[in-house]
Motif scaffolding. Structure first.
Motif, short mmCIF file in Angstrom:
data_model
loop_
_atom_site.label_atom_id
_atom_site.label_comp_id
_atom_site.label_asym_id
_atom_site.label_seq_id
_atom_site.Cartn_x
_atom_site.Cartn_y
_atom_site.Cartn_z
N HIS A 155 3.98 -53.21 -2.51
CA HIS A 155 5.08 -53.20 -3.47
C HIS A 155 5.51 -51.78 -3.87
CE1 HIS A 155 4.54 -57.57 -4.14
NE2 HIS A 155 3.26 -57.28 -4.05
N LEU A 156 5.30 -50.82 -2.98
CA LEU A 156 5.70 -49.44 -3.25
C LEU A 156 6.60 -48.95 -2.13
CD1 LEU A 156 2.33 -47.83 -4.43
CD2 LEU A 156 4.30 -48.44 -5.86
N PRO A 157 7.85 -48.59 -2.42
CA PRO A 157 8.74 -48.08 -1.37
C PRO A 157 8.54 -46.58 -1.15
CG PRO A 157 9.95 -48.31 -3.43
CD PRO A 157 8.55 -48.77 -3.71
N TYR A 158 8.36 -46.21 0.10
CA TYR A 158 8.27 -44.78 0.43
C TYR A 158 8.50 -44.58 1.91
CZ TYR A 158 3.39 -46.06 1.59
OH TYR A 158 2.27 -46.67 2.09
N VAL A 159 8.77 -43.33 2.27
CA VAL A 159 8.90 -42.91 3.66
C VAL A 159 7.97 -41.73 3.85
CG1 VAL A 159 10.44 -42.02 5.45
CG2 VAL A 159 11.31 -43.64 3.74
N GLY A 179 9.52 -51.98 -0.90
CA GLY A 179 9.09 -52.32 -2.25
C GLY A 179 9.13 -53.83 -2.43
N THR A 180 9.44 -54.28 -3.64
CA THR A 180 9.57 -55.70 -3.95
C THR A 180 11.04 -56.05 -3.98
OG1 THR A 180 7.58 -55.60 -5.31
CG2 THR A 180 9.00 -57.52 -5.59
N GLY A 189 6.80 -49.80 -12.91
CA GLY A 189 8.15 -49.53 -13.37
C GLY A 189 9.17 -49.35 -12.27
N ILE A 190 8.78 -49.49 -11.01
CA ILE A 190 9.73 -49.38 -9.91
C ILE A 190 10.53 -50.67 -9.83
CG2 ILE A 190 9.99 -49.11 -7.41
CD1 ILE A 190 7.38 -47.56 -7.42
N PRO A 191 11.85 -50.61 -9.85
CA PRO A 191 12.65 -51.83 -9.84
C PRO A 191 12.60 -52.53 -8.49
CG PRO A 191 14.07 -49.92 -9.65
CD PRO A 191 12.69 -49.39 -9.90
N ASN A 192 13.10 -53.74 -8.45
CA ASN A 192 13.27 -54.42 -7.17
C ASN A 192 14.10 -53.54 -6.25
OD1 ASN A 192 13.20 -56.89 -9.32
ND2 ASN A 192 12.25 -57.47 -7.39
N SER A 193 13.75 -53.56 -4.99
CA SER A 193 14.46 -52.69 -4.05
C SER A 193 14.44 -53.29 -2.65
CB SER A 193 13.84 -51.29 -4.02
OG SER A 193 12.54 -51.33 -3.48
N VAL A 194 15.37 -52.84 -1.83
CA VAL A 194 15.38 -53.17 -0.41
C VAL A 194 15.68 -51.89 0.37
CG1 VAL A 194 16.09 -55.57 -0.70
CG2 VAL A 194 17.83 -53.80 -0.48
N TRP A 213 17.81 -49.14 -1.79
CA TRP A 213 18.73 -49.71 -2.75
C TRP A 213 17.92 -50.39 -3.85
CZ3 TRP A 213 24.32 -50.55 -2.20
CH2 TRP A 213 24.87 -49.79 -1.15
N ASP A 214 18.10 -49.94 -5.10
CA ASP A 214 17.38 -50.47 -6.25
C ASP A 214 18.26 -51.45 -7.03
OD1 ASP A 214 15.30 -48.86 -5.56
OD2 ASP A 214 15.44 -47.51 -7.28
N TYR A 215 17.60 -52.42 -7.63
CA TYR A 215 18.33 -53.39 -8.44
C TYR A 215 18.56 -52.83 -9.84
CZ TYR A 215 19.67 -57.73 -10.72
OH TYR A 215 20.35 -58.70 -11.42
#
Length: 244
Positions: A155-159, A179-180, A189-194, A213-215
């Motif tokens: 559930h963590l977005p990164y590159v 992410g989620t 605290g990281i928002p939903n993202s794709v 892209w964050d919600y």
């Protein structure tokens, strides 16, 4: 591409809802692999004898390949019913990916997908990292031409680059973590993202753009929050030598 944890408890109704959601996206092609949440947890008989039964009611396979003009994606099932959370990568899976990558055509972005991450940024996430011969996998896949290794699970977005002093590879290769997307199970605290991956078109040759892209709750919409440009080092094939 859905990199697993499609449901919370692998129930039939949850997979049906996931299938309906995917259908509403109306994408030309979709690959879906299971995560550890997509195997029954409390139904021990189902977990032992038919762990993917509900998944397969709605999605055609627990692994797959997408092969188009600009994109080659090899998606693996790294879940194991015998393990609660951790995923495993086998030597057979490593070689199967190499075989698929060997058939890539010029101009294709070459992507491998697992559920558990092949690399993590933080020491506290190391216990969630994919198990198995990862150094061998990275070396073999890079040698075979892979550009990206996608994952989910934490559930963590990164590159992050997979090449460097600790892991010398034959070419550049990156880990891209999702992410989620739509669940309420977000972290820190990281928002939903794709993640949106751009390749070809107006982009320069060899440049891959990873957009996160964050919600935005107030706008009730996703908006681009970050863009990471990756130079894959891809070059078009040299023209044949001229013979008078």
């Amino acid at each position: 591409m859905l990199s697993g944890d499609i449901t919370q408890r692998a129930r039939r109704a949850q997979f049906r809802a996931a299938r309906e959601f995917v259908d509403r996206l109306n994408t030309p092609s979709t690959l879906v692999i299971p995560g550890n949440h997509d195997i029954p947890l409390f139904n021990l008989a189902a977990r032992l004898f038919w762990p993917y039964a509900n998944f397969l009611r709605e999605f055609p396979s627990v692994s797959g390949v997408h092969d188009s003009t600009r994109l080659l994606v090899v998606a693996l099932n790294t879940t194991r019913p015998s393990r609660h959370k951790n995923g495993v990568l086998s030597h057979e899976q490593i070689e199967a990916v190499v075989a698929q990558l060997s058939q890539a055509r010029p101009g294709q972005l070459r992507v491998v997908v697992t559920h558990q991450p092949i690399a993590v940024e933080r020491a506290e996430d190391e216990h969630d990292r994919l198990r198995g011969p990862l150094r061998e996998a990275m070396q073999r896949w890079a040698e075979a031409g892979a550009d990206l290794v996608l994952g989910g699970h934490i559930h963590l977005p990164y590159v992050m680059p997979l090449f460097g002093a600790e892991t010398p590879l034959k070419r550049r290769m990156w880990a891209v973590q999702a992410g989620t997307s739509v669940s309420q199970r977000v972290r820190e605290g990281i928002p939903n993202s794709v993640n949106l991956i751009r390749w070809g078109g107006v982009l320069p040759l060899g440049l891959c753009l990873i957009e996160r892209w964050d919600y935005l709750a107030e706008a009730r919409a996703f908006a681009r929050a970050r863009a990471t440009a990756l130079d894959t080092g891809w070059l078009p094939p040299e023209p044949p030598a001229f013979s008078p």
